[in-house]
Scaffold this motif. Sequence first.
Motif, PDB file in Angstrom:
ATOM      1  N   ASN A  70      18.562  43.992  -8.294  1.00 32.16           N
ATOM      2  CA  ASN A  70      19.442  44.939  -8.972  1.00 32.16           C
ATOM      3  C   ASN A  70      20.084  45.827  -7.889  1.00 32.16           C
ATOM      4  O   ASN A  70      19.413  46.269  -6.950  1.00 32.16           O
ATOM      5  N   ASN A  71      21.397  46.107  -8.013  1.00 37.75           N
ATOM      6  CA  ASN A  71      22.085  46.881  -6.967  1.00 37.75           C
ATOM      7  C   ASN A  71      22.276  48.356  -7.298  1.00 37.75           C
ATOM      8  O   ASN A  71      22.995  49.067  -6.584  1.00 37.75           O
ATOM      9  N   SER A  72      21.639  48.835  -8.359  1.00 34.20           N
ATOM     10  CA  SER A  72      21.876  50.220  -8.786  1.00 34.20           C
ATOM     11  C   SER A  72      21.402  51.236  -7.749  1.00 34.20           C
ATOM     12  O   SER A  72      21.871  52.378  -7.719  1.00 34.20           O
ATOM     13  N   PHE A  73      20.464  50.842  -6.875  1.00 31.78           N
ATOM     14  CA  PHE A  73      19.927  51.796  -5.898  1.00 31.78           C
ATOM     15  C   PHE A  73      20.934  52.121  -4.789  1.00 31.78           C
ATOM     16  O   PHE A  73      20.774  53.107  -4.080  1.00 31.78           O
ATOM     17  N   ILE A  74      21.987  51.305  -4.666  1.00 24.60           N
ATOM     18  CA  ILE A  74      22.931  51.492  -3.555  1.00 24.60           C
ATOM     19  C   ILE A  74      23.650  52.832  -3.650  1.00 24.60           C
ATOM     20  O   ILE A  74      23.800  53.551  -2.653  1.00 24.60           O
ATOM     21  N   ASP A  75      24.088  53.183  -4.866  1.00 19.00           N
ATOM     22  CA  ASP A  75      24.867  54.426  -5.012  1.00 19.00           C
ATOM     23  C   ASP A  75      24.401  55.310  -6.165  1.00 19.00           C
ATOM     24  O   ASP A  75      25.050  56.296  -6.488  1.00 19.00           O
ATOM     25  N   GLY A  76      23.276  54.976  -6.780  1.00 17.62           N
ATOM     26  CA  GLY A  76      22.781  55.790  -7.889  1.00 17.62           C
ATOM     27  C   GLY A  76      22.372  57.180  -7.427  1.00 17.62           C
ATOM     28  O   GLY A  76      21.729  57.337  -6.378  1.00 17.62           O
ATOM     29  N   ILE A  77      22.722  58.200  -8.196  1.00 10.64           N
ATOM     30  CA  ILE A  77      22.409  59.585  -7.817  1.00 10.64           C
ATOM     31  C   ILE A  77      20.906  59.792  -7.705  1.00 10.64           C
ATOM     32  O   ILE A  77      20.413  60.403  -6.751  1.00 10.64           O
ATOM     33  N   LEU A  84      24.533  43.225   1.170  1.00 11.53           N
ATOM     34  CA  LEU A  84      25.688  42.467   0.705  1.00 11.53           C
ATOM     35  C   LEU A  84      25.770  42.667  -0.803  1.00 11.53           C
ATOM     36  O   LEU A  84      24.989  42.089  -1.567  1.00 11.53           O
ATOM     37  N   ASP A  85      26.694  43.539  -1.228  1.00 13.92           N
ATOM     38  CA  ASP A  85      26.834  43.859  -2.650  1.00 13.92           C
ATOM     39  C   ASP A  85      27.577  42.719  -3.343  1.00 13.92           C
ATOM     40  O   ASP A  85      28.751  42.465  -3.072  1.00 13.92           O
ATOM     41  N   LEU A  86      26.895  42.040  -4.255  1.00 13.08           N
ATOM     42  CA  LEU A  86      27.504  40.925  -4.988  1.00 13.08           C
ATOM     43  C   LEU A  86      28.165  41.383  -6.281  1.00 13.08           C
ATOM     44  O   LEU A  86      28.733  40.567  -7.003  1.00 13.08           O
ATOM     45  N   HIS A  87      28.053  42.687  -6.576  1.00 12.19           N
ATOM     46  CA  HIS A  87      28.678  43.283  -7.767  1.00 12.19           C
ATOM     47  C   HIS A  87      28.206  42.556  -9.038  1.00 12.19           C
ATOM     48  O   HIS A  87      27.055  42.237  -9.160  1.00 12.19           O
ATOM     49  N   GLY A  88      29.114  42.318  -9.985  1.00 13.31           N
ATOM     50  CA  GLY A  88      28.753  41.606 -11.209  1.00 13.31           C
ATOM     51  C   GLY A  88      28.209  42.483 -12.309  1.00 13.31           C
ATOM     52  O   GLY A  88      27.616  41.982 -13.268  1.00 13.31           O
ATOM     53  N   ASN A  89      28.410  43.828 -12.210  1.00 18.05           N
ATOM     54  CA  ASN A  89      27.925  44.726 -13.261  1.00 18.05           C
ATOM     55  C   ASN A  89      28.905  44.699 -14.433  1.00 18.05           C
ATOM     56  O   ASN A  89      30.035  45.170 -14.332  1.00 18.05           O
ATOM     57  N   GLN A 117      23.553  43.284 -15.368  1.00 17.51           N
ATOM     58  CA  GLN A 117      23.379  44.202 -14.252  1.00 17.51           C
ATOM     59  C   GLN A 117      23.865  43.584 -12.939  1.00 17.51           C
ATOM     60  O   GLN A 117      23.586  42.426 -12.644  1.00 17.51           O
ATOM     61  N   GLY A 118      24.595  44.336 -12.123  1.00 13.78           N
ATOM     62  CA  GLY A 118      25.035  43.858 -10.823  1.00 13.78           C
ATOM     63  C   GLY A 118      23.871  43.666  -9.871  1.00 13.78           C
ATOM     64  O   GLY A 118      22.794  44.259 -10.047  1.00 13.78           O
ATOM     65  N   VAL A 119      24.074  42.850  -8.849  1.00 15.72           N
ATOM     66  CA  VAL A 119      23.001  42.551  -7.901  1.00 15.72           C
ATOM     67  C   VAL A 119      23.514  42.644  -6.467  1.00 15.72           C
ATOM     68  O   VAL A 119      24.724  42.654  -6.216  1.00 15.72           O
ATOM     69  N   SER A 120      22.587  42.705  -5.539  1.00 17.47           N
ATOM     70  CA  SER A 120      22.938  42.731  -4.119  1.00 17.47           C
ATOM     71  C   SER A 120      21.862  42.019  -3.321  1.00 17.47           C
ATOM     72  O   SER A 120      20.710  41.913  -3.747  1.00 17.47           O
ATOM     73  N   ILE A 121      22.259  41.516  -2.170  1.00 18.21           N
ATOM     74  CA  ILE A 121      21.303  40.951  -1.220  1.00 18.21           C
ATOM     75  C   ILE A 121      20.983  42.047  -0.213  1.00 18.21           C
ATOM     76  O   ILE A 121      21.887  42.624   0.402  1.00 18.21           O
ATOM     77  N   ASN A 122      19.717  42.368  -0.072  1.00 20.09           N
ATOM     78  CA  ASN A 122      19.289  43.495   0.762  1.00 20.09           C
ATOM     79  C   ASN A 122      18.336  43.006   1.849  1.00 20.09           C
ATOM     80  O   ASN A 122      17.329  42.366   1.537  1.00 20.09           O
TER      81      ASN A 122
END
Length: 646
Positions: free
Chosen positions: A577-584, A603-608, A629-634
């Motif tokens: 899940n990529n929510s941690f990238i910019d979540g407040i 690598l943000d794959l988006h898709g939200n 939910q969007g995803v990312s490779i971390n």
Amino acid sequence: MADLDKSKIQAVAQYIDEVSKQFSTGKATEHSYRPALAKLLGYLLPKFTITNEPSRIQCGAPDYIIAKGKGATSIPVAFVEAKDIGDRDLDGNRQHKEQFNRYKNSLDHILFTDYLDFHLYENSEFINSIRIAEIRGNKIAVLDANIPMFLEMVAHLAESMPQKITSSTKLAQMMAAKARLLAEVIEKTLETDSEKTGELAGQWKSFQKVLIHDLTERQFADIYAQTICYGMFAARLHDDTPDTFSREEAAALIPKTNPFLRKVFQNVAAFDVDTSIAWIVDDLAETFRVTDMLKVMKNFGKATGQADPMIHFYEDFLRYYDPKQKKACGVYYTPEPVVHFIVNAVDEILKSSFNLSDGLADTSKVTVRQTSNLYTDNRTKDHKKYETREYHKVQILDPATGTGTFLAEVVRKIYSGMENQKGAWQNYVEEHLLPRLNGFEFMMAPYAVAHLKLDMVLAQTGYRAKQDKRLRIFLTNSLEECDHDTGTLFAQWLAQEASEANLVKRDTPVMVMIGNPPYSVSSSNKSAWIQELSETYKKNLNERNIQPLSDDYIKFIRLGHYYVEKNGEGILAYISNNSFIDGIIHRQMRKALMETFDEIYILDLHGNYRKQETALDGGKDENVFDIMQGVSINIFVKKKQGVILY
């Protein structure tokens, strides 16, 4: 007409006479007629075993089993479900719809009867119906003209055999249908055991204590049913004599590289099988006996166009078995390009950032000082006893291994670099590969599939095990701390699996954490250990709602963070899940990651779906998974110095 036919006609007449006597009392129930029908079937089918056990029936099994042969070697060929005389729903269109559909879909040959009218279904399809008697006042009168057709129907049952299976879709459907029926029988067996003292109840309690503490009866039934299905599937893949396949033979055929599945299958499905489920386990074995596994697996690969049919076969099975469970457990296979990218990235980072020229194939070792015992001196404070142990440096752990996709790709990656050294491959696997591949999984079916996959991938490389050395994939909950005392359990095989998993959790210097952890904001993983670890990401947050920080994916990132930090160096490589990238509310999480890791690649794959983002060309922003939910490779890298943020 032959004397034998005359005697059979007379037997039917005697059966109707007995039924009529019971019916005329006005006090008979559907149970009153069971002995008479069992006697009739036994006479008409002298080479078959007719079973009618009330204790088994209470657990959701059909009323009668018609098995070819006598004794322990008998094979179920047909089933009979009886309702009260006059029941007009023998096609299951009204009050019996759910039960009858379950039986039709999971059993190849079944008769539905009210003791007078007999409806035959084969492979879910209606074949024929024969009425041999009718109600006249308070008596039952035989319909002589229909008796020969009834005898033909019974003779047809005697010749019944399961349909030959050559399609992966058909096998997945049959496995799922029988597993559903098996799970329901197990659940009802537990419900009828009010004191919870039976064999099944004891195993359920063992799973609760060691593996899943809030495991319900239904969840245990699911685990149990899938264990039997996939244990038998594993055995059938290794069977060179399918004509004699049985649950007893299956127990001996499960690969010794998976001692836990072997022991658990022997315990629950072979030598000590609970009598309430033996009939369906035998029926499942018969299905596998008539399955052409070579055609199933060969055709499946062609049909999907995928290099890894095992994953997709499991997805098909779970979709037919319980699509809701598939979604709830986050069972979505990771696309092969994603797995390939992450494994290659880890290999490259090991070479460039850690100066390990062989990357994932590295064979170097490290010596680790560990606590071997904790004892108390009556005169002083507690003392720790230490010992040193040698490990391979590049220890790899997939903490949510699922069907073993990432570990299989690691094997392929390493093998691709050694294709010119095939003579060395056998010893390399034994000495330098198997000791470094670790996986944790707490769902039984994917755990079994992961073992099957690794077995198959290694076999494809030409590796042949010289000894019965287990693969280091363990049935355990990654998010629970190692249990220092597994105790004496009802099922010792489960305790042994837990103990071996604990050795990895406690002692193994994991350098690479890799995989696709589950995403679930309503996490059921609430052990004190992982919740305490996760507090690092919640520290000093003055927010109204920090519930999203309890999502499983964040707990798994924290778990990887913990292992790498504990090791002193390493790589955490997840798709999540990529929510941690910019979540407040994730700001403390980002801060903690930046403080620990020296290099951070995302690598943000988006898709939200909710954000309604578009691709750079203005087209649809599609997710690599079938989720909203969007995803990312971390990829997080911890070395010895400096902080570099990418």
